[in-house]
Design an enzyme around this catalytic site. Structure first.
Site, PDB file in Angstrom:
ATOM      1  N   ASN A   1      23.697  46.829  -1.515  1.00 14.37           N
ATOM      2  CA  ASN A   1      23.173  48.026  -2.198  1.00 14.37           C
ATOM      3  C   ASN A   1      21.975  48.589  -1.450  1.00 14.37           C
ATOM      4  OD1 ASN A   1      24.512  48.716  -4.928  1.00 14.37           O
ATOM      5  ND2 ASN A   1      24.449  46.477  -4.913  1.00 14.37           N
TER       6      ASN A   1
ATOM      7  N   ILE B   1      10.006  41.375 -13.303  1.00 18.45           N
ATOM      8  CA  ILE B   1       8.881  42.151 -12.761  1.00 18.45           C
ATOM      9  C   ILE B   1       7.660  41.923 -13.650  1.00 18.45           C
ATOM     10  CG2 ILE B   1       8.078  44.494 -12.193  1.00 18.45           C
ATOM     11  CD1 ILE B   1      10.397  43.531 -10.430  1.00 18.45           C
TER      12      ILE B   1
ATOM     13  N   HIS C   1      22.574  46.664 -12.770  1.00 22.29           N
ATOM     14  CA  HIS C   1      23.116  45.423 -13.323  1.00 22.29           C
ATOM     15  C   HIS C   1      24.641  45.512 -13.269  1.00 22.29           C
ATOM     16  CE1 HIS C   1      22.937  41.696 -15.524  1.00 22.29           C
ATOM     17  NE2 HIS C   1      23.972  42.125 -16.212  1.00 22.29           N
TER      18      HIS C   1
END
Ligand code: GAR
Length: 189
Positions: free
Chosen positions: A14, A87, A103
Site C-alpha cells: 500500500n 497511535i 483495515h
C-alpha cells in the site's frame, strides 16, 4: 503541496502504491515513510523509489516525543498502511482528522487488537462470511474505531481460501486507498 508521511510495519504494497500515485500529483506528495520493523520490506521499496524511510522504536514513539516532534515539522497528513501499533494519544490529538488507516475488513467486524493481515482473512473464512471488504477510517486512540470514511465490499465464495480473500482485498486496497486519501485532502484544502 500537502506532505504525506506513511507508517508501515510490513510488506508496504500500500505504501508503494500511494507513493507512486502521488508522484504525479500537484496537491500532495509522500515525503517520508516510518516503520517500527527493521526487517520490513517497505524499506526496500522506499530505497527503490527514492523515498526517505526511518526506523523507530517504542521509546521514540510512546515515551519520548521524537516521532511527535518529527511529524509536527514534517507532516500535513499521516497514513497508516499496514501499521500495527496503536497511535499514542498525543499524536492523535496533534493531528485531528488527519490520520487515516486502512483495515482489510468491513469494520466494525473483524477489528481490534490482533486483527490484522492474514488473521483477518482467516477469521472471515472460518466464519463462512459471504462478503468482506476494506474500511478506510480516521484514527482515534482505540484500534479500528475512528469514524469511517469509505468502505467497499467484495464477495467471498465458499471455495475461496484465506489467500484468495487476501488477494481480493489487496486489489480493492490498490484501487481505492490512494483515491480516497486524495479526496480527503481535496475536501480539506
Ligand atoms: C493491508 O492489507 C492492510 O489493510 C492491513 O495490513 C496489510 C498491509 O499490507 N492492515 C491491517 O491489518 C491493520 N489492522 P502492505 O504492507 O502490503 O501494505
Amino acid at each position: 503541496m500537502k506532505r504525506i508521511v506513511i507508517f508501515a510495519s510490513g510488506s508496504g504494497s500500500n505504501a508503494e502504491n500511494i507513493i507512486k500515485y502521488f508522484q504525479n500529483s500537484n496537491i500532495a506528495t509522500v515525503t517520508h515513510v516510518l516503520s517500527n520493523n527493521e526487517h520490513a520490506k517497505v524499506f526496500d521499496r522506499c530505497e527503490r523509489l527514492n523515498i526517505d524511510a526511518s526506523l523507530f522504536d517504542k521509546e521514540n514513539f510512546v515515551k519520548e516525543d521524537t516521532i511527535l516532534n518529527f511529524l509536527q515539522v514534517e507532516a500535513d497528513i499521516i497514513i497508516l498502511a499496514g501499521f500495527l501499533w496503536r497511535i499514542p494519544a498525543k499524536i492523535v490529538t496533534a493531528f485531528p482528522n488527519n490520520i487515516i488507516n486502512i483495515h482489510p475488513a468491513l469494520l466494525p467486524k473483524y477489528g481490534g487488537k490482533g486483527m490484522y493481515g492474514m488473521n483477518v482473512h482467516k477469521a472471515v473464512k472460518e466464519n463462512n462470511e459471504t462478503e468482506t471488504g476494506i474500511t478506510i477510517h480516521y484514527v482515534n486512540e482505540n484500534y479500528d474505531e475512528g469514524a469511517i470514511i469509505y468502505q467497499t465490499k467484495t464477495n467471498v465464495l465458499s471455495s475461496d481460501s484465506a489467500d484468495d480473500i487476501a488477494n481480493k482485498i489487496h486489489m480493492l486496497e490498490q484501487e481505492h486507498f490512494p483515491k480516497i486519501i486524495e479526496n480527503v485532502i481535496l475536501e480539506n484544502v
